[in-house]
Design an enzyme around this catalytic site. Structure first.
Site, PDB file in Angstrom:
ATOM      1  N   ASP A  13       0.862  -1.173   0.000  1.00  0.00           N
ATOM      2  CA  ASP A  13       0.000   0.000   0.000  1.00  0.00           C
ATOM      3  C   ASP A  13       0.908   1.236   0.000  1.00  0.00           C
ATOM      4  O   ASP A  13       2.108   1.143   0.299  1.00  0.00           O
ATOM      5  CB  ASP A  13      -0.883  -0.034   1.256  1.00  0.00           C
ATOM      6  CG  ASP A  13      -1.938   1.053   1.236  1.00  0.00           C
ATOM      7  OD1 ASP A  13      -2.465   1.344   0.153  1.00  0.00           O
ATOM      8  OD2 ASP A  13      -2.229   1.614   2.300  1.00  0.00           O
ATOM      9  N   ASP A  15      -0.179   5.027   1.023  1.00  0.00           N
ATOM     10  CA  ASP A  15      -0.374   5.946   2.145  1.00  0.00           C
ATOM     11  C   ASP A  15      -0.348   5.192   3.472  1.00  0.00           C
ATOM     12  O   ASP A  15      -1.032   4.185   3.627  1.00  0.00           O
ATOM     13  CB  ASP A  15      -1.704   6.683   1.997  1.00  0.00           C
ATOM     14  CG  ASP A  15      -1.702   7.587   0.769  1.00  0.00           C
ATOM     15  OD1 ASP A  15      -0.817   8.451   0.697  1.00  0.00           O
ATOM     16  OD2 ASP A  15      -2.559   7.404  -0.106  1.00  0.00           O
ATOM     17  N   ASP A 209      -1.438  -0.943   6.004  1.00  0.00           N
ATOM     18  CA  ASP A 209      -1.580  -0.317   7.329  1.00  0.00           C
ATOM     19  C   ASP A 209      -3.005  -0.397   7.846  1.00  0.00           C
ATOM     20  O   ASP A 209      -3.291   0.115   8.921  1.00  0.00           O
ATOM     21  CB  ASP A 209      -1.123   1.150   7.281  1.00  0.00           C
ATOM     22  CG  ASP A 209      -2.081   2.015   6.459  1.00  0.00           C
ATOM     23  OD1 ASP A 209      -2.492   1.567   5.371  1.00  0.00           O
ATOM     24  OD2 ASP A 209      -2.414   3.128   6.902  1.00  0.00           O
TER      25      ASP A 209
END
Length: 265
Positions: A13, A15, A209
């Site tokens: 991922d 961000d 995250d």
């Protein structure tokens, strides 16, 4: 499930994993460089469908990360890939930005507001009530309803902004139809990413995250899952879910092989 030593391909991922508000997170540049030096196939994934890979590569460069545009996979690309496989040469009415329209054009689609095969809703900075009205009417006439991602809000400096999921909720309420959502947590986003780099689930890892998108989709796609705590997850957040990632790390810096980082200190 593969052990980390057996991983040959990586999905990550963007961000909260590699960058936070346009600044590279610790170890991100080293990890990207490590993968590039070793010739490791990898893709940087984002559910955001506003930007083209070229735009995102430029934004990442500005934050200190050298990621080639062919190593970026967005929900817009995954959506275009899916629609092309479903209906080659089809047509779509798009609520979205260049990331979505460019991806569909490159997939051979026609953009139209006259009897389209699909209504595609993606991220945009300026949702138009007229466009939403048009989408509702076209879906009512039989156009298939597609969304790039389910995220209800997105971040901004001033606070949360309504995102794709909030707009599709309005359209769903008006039409009684729910969209088919291509981006995370649909594992199809990861499958199309793996197809792009010729990867197989048994030797591919996913770094994310968020438990509710990255990790659950990674598990469903059969990947080795790594949760980093640089984004929005902490232990209490992890404990809320009935599934677990394979690994929990403080950040991507823990994936950088020793010897690479010391030279930068």
């Amino acid at each position: 499930m593969a052990h980390r030593d057996e991983i040959e391909c990586w999905l990550t991922d963007m961000d909260g994993v590699l960058v936070h508000e346009n600044s590279a997170l610790p170890g991100a540049a080293d990890l990207i460089q490590q993968w590039r030096d070793e010739g490791t196939p990898f893709l940087v994934l984002t559910n955001n469908s506003i930007f083209t890979p070229r735009d995102l590569a430029a934004r990442l460069r500005a934050s200190g990360l050298d990621v080639p545009e062919e190593s970026i996979w967005t929900s817009a690309l995954a959506t275009a890939d899916f629609l092309k496989s479903q209906m080659p040469g089809g047509s779509a009415f798009v609520i979205g930005e260049a990331g979505m329209t460019t991806a569909l054009h490159e997939a051979g689609f026609i953009m139209t507001d006259t009897d389209p095969d699909y209504v595609v809703v993606g991220e945009t900075r300026s949702y138009s009530f007229d466009a939403i009205t048009k989408a509702i009417r076209l879906i009512g006439k039989g156009a298939r309803f597609i969304a790039t991602n389910p995220d209800a809000t997105g971040p901004s400096a001033e606070g949360p902004l309504p995102a794709t999921g909030a707009i599709t909720a309005m359209i769903s309420k008006a039409t009684g139809m729910d969209p088919y959502v291509v981006g995370k947590p649909n594992p199809m986003m990861f499958r199309s990413a793996m197809n792009r780099i010729g990867a197989h689930s048994e030797n591919t890892a996913m770094i994310g995250d968020r438990m509710d998108t990255d990790i659950v989709a990674g598990i469903e796609a059969g990947l080795h899952t790594i949760l980093v705590l640089t984004g929005i997850s902490d232990q209490s957040e992890i404990d809320r879910y009935p599934f677990r990632p394979d690994e929990i790390l403080n950040g991507v810096h823990e994936l950088v092989k020793s010897g690479l980082v010391e030279s930068d200190l």
